[in-house]
Design an enzyme around this catalytic site. Structure first.
Site, PDB file in Angstrom:
ATOM      1  N   ARG A   1       5.080  12.714   4.307  1.00  0.00           N
ATOM      2  CA  ARG A   1       4.532  11.517   4.028  1.00  0.00           C
ATOM      3  C   ARG A   1       4.373  11.177   2.066  1.00  0.00           C
ATOM      4  O   ARG A   1       5.027  12.423   1.480  1.00  0.00           O
ATOM      5  CB  ARG A   1       2.946  11.434   4.048  1.00  0.00           C
ATOM      6  CG  ARG A   1       2.052  10.321   4.127  1.00  0.00           C
ATOM      7  CD  ARG A   1      -0.095  10.480   4.188  1.00  0.00           C
ATOM      8  NE  ARG A   1      -0.353   9.246   3.649  1.00  0.00           N
ATOM      9  CZ  ARG A   1      -1.755   9.638   3.583  1.00  0.00           C
ATOM     10  NH1 ARG A   1      -1.895  10.866   3.932  1.00  0.00           N
ATOM     11  NH2 ARG A   1      -2.440   9.034   3.371  1.00  0.00           N
ATOM     12  N   HIS A   2       5.016   9.509   2.043  1.00  0.00           N
ATOM     13  CA  HIS A   2       5.214   9.946   0.295  1.00  0.00           C
ATOM     14  C   HIS A   2       4.010  10.678  -0.418  1.00  0.00           C
ATOM     15  O   HIS A   2       3.133  10.870  -0.157  1.00  0.00           O
ATOM     16  CB  HIS A   2       5.253   8.632   0.213  1.00  0.00           C
ATOM     17  CG  HIS A   2       3.777   7.376   0.212  1.00  0.00           C
ATOM     18  ND1 HIS A   2       2.191   7.757  -0.963  1.00  0.00           N
ATOM     19  CD2 HIS A   2       3.374   7.069   1.069  1.00  0.00           C
ATOM     20  CE1 HIS A   2       1.506   6.773  -0.360  1.00  0.00           C
ATOM     21  NE2 HIS A   2       2.467   6.683   0.989  1.00  0.00           N
TER      22      HIS A   2
ATOM     23  N   ALA B   1      -1.272   5.575  -6.162  1.00  0.00           N
ATOM     24  CA  ALA B   1      -2.610   5.042  -6.985  1.00  0.00           C
ATOM     25  C   ALA B   1      -3.876   4.433  -6.583  1.00  0.00           C
ATOM     26  O   ALA B   1      -5.057   4.584  -6.377  1.00  0.00           O
ATOM     27  CB  ALA B   1      -2.414   3.509  -8.326  1.00  0.00           C
ATOM     28  N   TRP B   2      -3.298   3.692  -5.079  1.00  0.00           N
ATOM     29  CA  TRP B   2      -4.383   3.346  -4.316  1.00  0.00           C
ATOM     30  C   TRP B   2      -4.761   4.425  -3.036  1.00  0.00           C
ATOM     31  O   TRP B   2      -6.137   4.515  -2.946  1.00  0.00           O
ATOM     32  CB  TRP B   2      -4.223   1.878  -3.423  1.00  0.00           C
ATOM     33  CG  TRP B   2      -4.045   0.949  -4.254  1.00  0.00           C
ATOM     34  CD1 TRP B   2      -4.564   0.843  -5.672  1.00  0.00           C
ATOM     35  CD2 TRP B   2      -3.746  -0.692  -3.798  1.00  0.00           C
ATOM     36  NE1 TRP B   2      -4.245  -0.205  -6.041  1.00  0.00           N
ATOM     37  CE2 TRP B   2      -4.088  -0.815  -4.713  1.00  0.00           C
ATOM     38  CE3 TRP B   2      -4.027  -0.744  -2.688  1.00  0.00           C
ATOM     39  CZ2 TRP B   2      -4.317  -2.733  -4.718  1.00  0.00           C
ATOM     40  CZ3 TRP B   2      -4.310  -2.286  -2.395  1.00  0.00           C
ATOM     41  CH2 TRP B   2      -4.597  -3.127  -3.708  1.00  0.00           C
TER      42      TRP B   2
ATOM     43  N   CYS C   1      -3.963   0.805   1.597  1.00  0.00           N
ATOM     44  CA  CYS C   1      -2.853  -0.163   0.316  1.00  0.00           C
ATOM     45  C   CYS C   1      -1.882  -0.669   1.197  1.00  0.00           C
ATOM     46  O   CYS C   1      -1.102  -1.603   1.153  1.00  0.00           O
ATOM     47  CB  CYS C   1      -1.872   1.518  -0.292  1.00  0.00           C
ATOM     48  SG  CYS C   1      -0.425   0.842  -1.446  1.00  0.00           S
ATOM     49  N   SER C   2      -1.421   0.123   2.610  1.00  0.00           N
ATOM     50  CA  SER C   2      -0.701  -0.664   3.965  1.00  0.00           C
ATOM     51  C   SER C   2       0.529  -1.214   2.571  1.00  0.00           C
ATOM     52  O   SER C   2       0.910  -0.366   2.407  1.00  0.00           O
ATOM     53  CB  SER C   2      -1.171  -1.923   4.273  1.00  0.00           C
ATOM     54  OG  SER C   2      -0.711  -2.024   5.174  1.00  0.00           O
TER      55      SER C   2
ATOM     56  N   ARG D   1       6.595   3.325  -3.141  1.00  0.00           N
ATOM     57  CA  ARG D   1       5.912   4.770  -3.107  1.00  0.00           C
ATOM     58  C   ARG D   1       6.908   6.005  -2.080  1.00  0.00           C
ATOM     59  O   ARG D   1       6.846   7.352  -2.487  1.00  0.00           O
ATOM     60  CB  ARG D   1       4.334   4.820  -2.587  1.00  0.00           C
ATOM     61  CG  ARG D   1       3.995   4.262  -1.027  1.00  0.00           C
ATOM     62  CD  ARG D   1       2.443   3.847  -1.555  1.00  0.00           C
ATOM     63  NE  ARG D   1       2.190   3.332  -0.365  1.00  0.00           N
ATOM     64  CZ  ARG D   1       2.411   2.293   0.126  1.00  0.00           C
ATOM     65  NH1 ARG D   1       2.572   1.128  -0.879  1.00  0.00           N
ATOM     66  NH2 ARG D   1       1.553   1.757   1.290  1.00  0.00           N
TER      67      ARG D   1
ATOM     68  N   GLU E   1       4.222   2.018   6.382  1.00  0.00           N
ATOM     69  CA  GLU E   1       3.087   1.549   5.864  1.00  0.00           C
ATOM     70  C   GLU E   1       2.407   0.745   7.703  1.00  0.00           C
ATOM     71  O   GLU E   1       3.167  -0.132   7.267  1.00  0.00           O
ATOM     72  CB  GLU E   1       2.048   1.989   5.721  1.00  0.00           C
ATOM     73  CG  GLU E   1       0.590   2.437   5.633  1.00  0.00           C
ATOM     74  CD  GLU E   1       0.782   3.557   6.259  1.00  0.00           C
ATOM     75  OE1 GLU E   1       0.813   3.003   7.334  1.00  0.00           O
ATOM     76  OE2 GLU E   1       0.170   4.975   5.592  1.00  0.00           O
ATOM     77  N   ARG E   2       1.549   1.223   8.164  1.00  0.00           N
ATOM     78  CA  ARG E   2       0.775   0.346   9.159  1.00  0.00           C
ATOM     79  C   ARG E   2       0.322  -0.632   8.389  1.00  0.00           C
ATOM     80  O   ARG E   2      -0.336  -1.217   7.105  1.00  0.00           O
ATOM     81  CB  ARG E   2       0.026   1.097   9.949  1.00  0.00           C
ATOM     82  CG  ARG E   2      -1.225  -0.004  10.637  1.00  0.00           C
ATOM     83  CD  ARG E   2      -1.964   1.292  11.493  1.00  0.00           C
ATOM     84  NE  ARG E   2      -3.512   0.633  11.625  1.00  0.00           N
ATOM     85  CZ  ARG E   2      -4.233   0.524  12.357  1.00  0.00           C
ATOM     86  NH1 ARG E   2      -4.954   2.137  11.865  1.00  0.00           N
ATOM     87  NH2 ARG E   2      -5.553  -0.153  12.732  1.00  0.00           N
TER      88      ARG E   2
ATOM     89  N   ARG F   1      -8.404   3.356  11.020  1.00  0.00           N
ATOM     90  CA  ARG F   1      -7.922   3.913  10.654  1.00  0.00           C
ATOM     91  C   ARG F   1      -6.721   4.840  11.738  1.00  0.00           C
ATOM     92  O   ARG F   1      -5.565   4.864  11.169  1.00  0.00           O
ATOM     93  CB  ARG F   1      -8.366   5.074   9.304  1.00  0.00           C
ATOM     94  CG  ARG F   1      -9.320   4.815   8.139  1.00  0.00           C
ATOM     95  CD  ARG F   1      -9.432   5.615   7.424  1.00  0.00           C
ATOM     96  NE  ARG F   1      -8.600   6.571   7.193  1.00  0.00           N
ATOM     97  CZ  ARG F   1      -8.759   7.602   6.716  1.00  0.00           C
ATOM     98  NH1 ARG F   1      -9.735   8.210   7.361  1.00  0.00           N
ATOM     99  NH2 ARG F   1      -7.871   8.214   6.175  1.00  0.00           N
TER     100      ARG F   1
ATOM    101  N   HIS G   1       6.100   6.976   5.932  1.00  0.00           N
ATOM    102  CA  HIS G   1       4.294   6.660   5.080  1.00  0.00           C
ATOM    103  C   HIS G   1       3.120   7.668   6.466  1.00  0.00           C
ATOM    104  O   HIS G   1       3.540   7.812   7.270  1.00  0.00           O
ATOM    105  CB  HIS G   1       3.684   5.319   5.286  1.00  0.00           C
ATOM    106  CG  HIS G   1       4.195   4.000   4.580  1.00  0.00           C
ATOM    107  ND1 HIS G   1       4.836   4.175   3.437  1.00  0.00           N
ATOM    108  CD2 HIS G   1       5.556   4.206   4.189  1.00  0.00           C
ATOM    109  CE1 HIS G   1       4.887   4.132   2.422  1.00  0.00           C
ATOM    110  NE2 HIS G   1       5.772   3.598   3.008  1.00  0.00           N
TER     111      HIS G   1
ATOM    112  N   ASN H   1       1.199   6.697   9.105  1.00  0.00           N
ATOM    113  CA  ASN H   1       1.085   5.640  10.134  1.00  0.00           C
ATOM    114  C   ASN H   1       2.259   5.903  10.149  1.00  0.00           C
ATOM    115  O   ASN H   1       2.765   6.086  11.952  1.00  0.00           O
ATOM    116  CB  ASN H   1       0.413   4.708  10.259  1.00  0.00           C
ATOM    117  CG  ASN H   1      -1.487   5.317   9.995  1.00  0.00           C
ATOM    118  OD1 ASN H   1      -1.655   5.764  10.998  1.00  0.00           O
ATOM    119  ND2 ASN H   1      -1.918   4.633   8.923  1.00  0.00           N
TER     120      ASN H   1
END
Length: 259
Positions: free
Chosen positions: A10-11, A15-16, A23-24, A62, A89-90, A116, A188, A190
């Protein structure tokens, strides 16, 4: 007996992630801490003697940035990096940009956990009135996908992530692994969870409780049919890893603090 090794990552913190927001598909770079996480991951993998032959990422910065930093720390900048939206990402739909802790106050922690972490519950879809709709769908990277832009998702559950990831896994990544190459998938939370569900045959109920912290490499040892021969290993300081997992799990709680 183990025939193949595969790394999922996972990266590093974005920032988010730091602001505890969904972030998605909004394109965010790594935070300063995320850069450090990726570099430390690369150094750890190098110290443990691992080498990669090919890396796969999403088309979100990312994910790509994490791969670059890992490879740089390992002295493997020359290794090919292949990007696909199918590792994105999802898609969190209308939840994109919202703060998880504030949502837990408004909707309850259980509802936020379902949005989530559940397998087949989709959030409300994003529409053109959403503040990030144009930023996502007018981005030129989405004109490079193997499906028309209008067919790209507007929301997803983990089930939809796995559905769009599996063809890429089977057709592109699996042949590389079976050729004997060592693969890193820098993606990511997910997309990595979806792949773990497939590889480890995790139930729809149990996948809710699978948590991957940012910047921690996950080693899978697989047999000739790409089935695990031992439990997944999260490499690094185990106390720090458990603390990082708890931090991720606490993000959807009403009293979560932005740190």
């Amino acid at each position: 007996m183990s025939k193949y090794k595969l790394f999922l990552l996972r990266h590093g913190e974005g920032a988010w992630n730091k602001e505890n927001r969904f972030c998605s598909w909004v394109d965010q770079k790594l935070s300063e801490n995320g850069v450090v996480e990726a570099q430390e991951c690369g150094r750890l993998l190098k110290e443990q003697g691992y080498q990669f032959d090919q890396v796969f990422t999403s088309i979100l910065s990312r994910s790509v940035q994490t791969a670059w930093l890992v490879l740089e720390a390992m002295g493997l900048e020359w290794v090919p990096v292949t990007k696909s939206w199918r590792l994105n990402e999802r898609h969190y739909g209308a939840l994109i940009g919202l703060n998880r802790a504030e949502m837990a106050l408004n909707h309850g922690e259980e509802q936020v956990k379902l949005w989530r972490r559940s397998y087949d519950i989709m959030p409300p879809p994003i529409d053109e009135s959403h503040p990030y709709y144009a930023e996502i769908y007018n981005d030129r990277r989405y004109s490079t996908c193997d499906v028309p832009k209008e067919e790209l998702p507007k929301t997803e559950s983990l089930k939809e992530v796995l559905d769009r990831l599996l063809p890429y896994w089977n057709d592109v990544i699996v042949p590389v692994i079976k050729s004997g190459q060592m693969v890193l998938i820098s993606a990511h939370g997910n997309s990595c969870r979806a792949l773990l569900k497939h590889l480890e045959d995790i139930s729809e109920t149990d996948i809710v409780n699978v948590t991957l912290p940012t910047g921690i490499p996950v080693l899978l040892e697989l047999d000739e049919d790409l089935r695990p021969v031992k439990p997944r290993q999260l490499l690094g300081d185990q106390a720090k890893i458990q603390a990082a997992i708890k931090k991720v799990e606490d993000q959807g709680k009403a009293n979560a603090q932005n740190k």
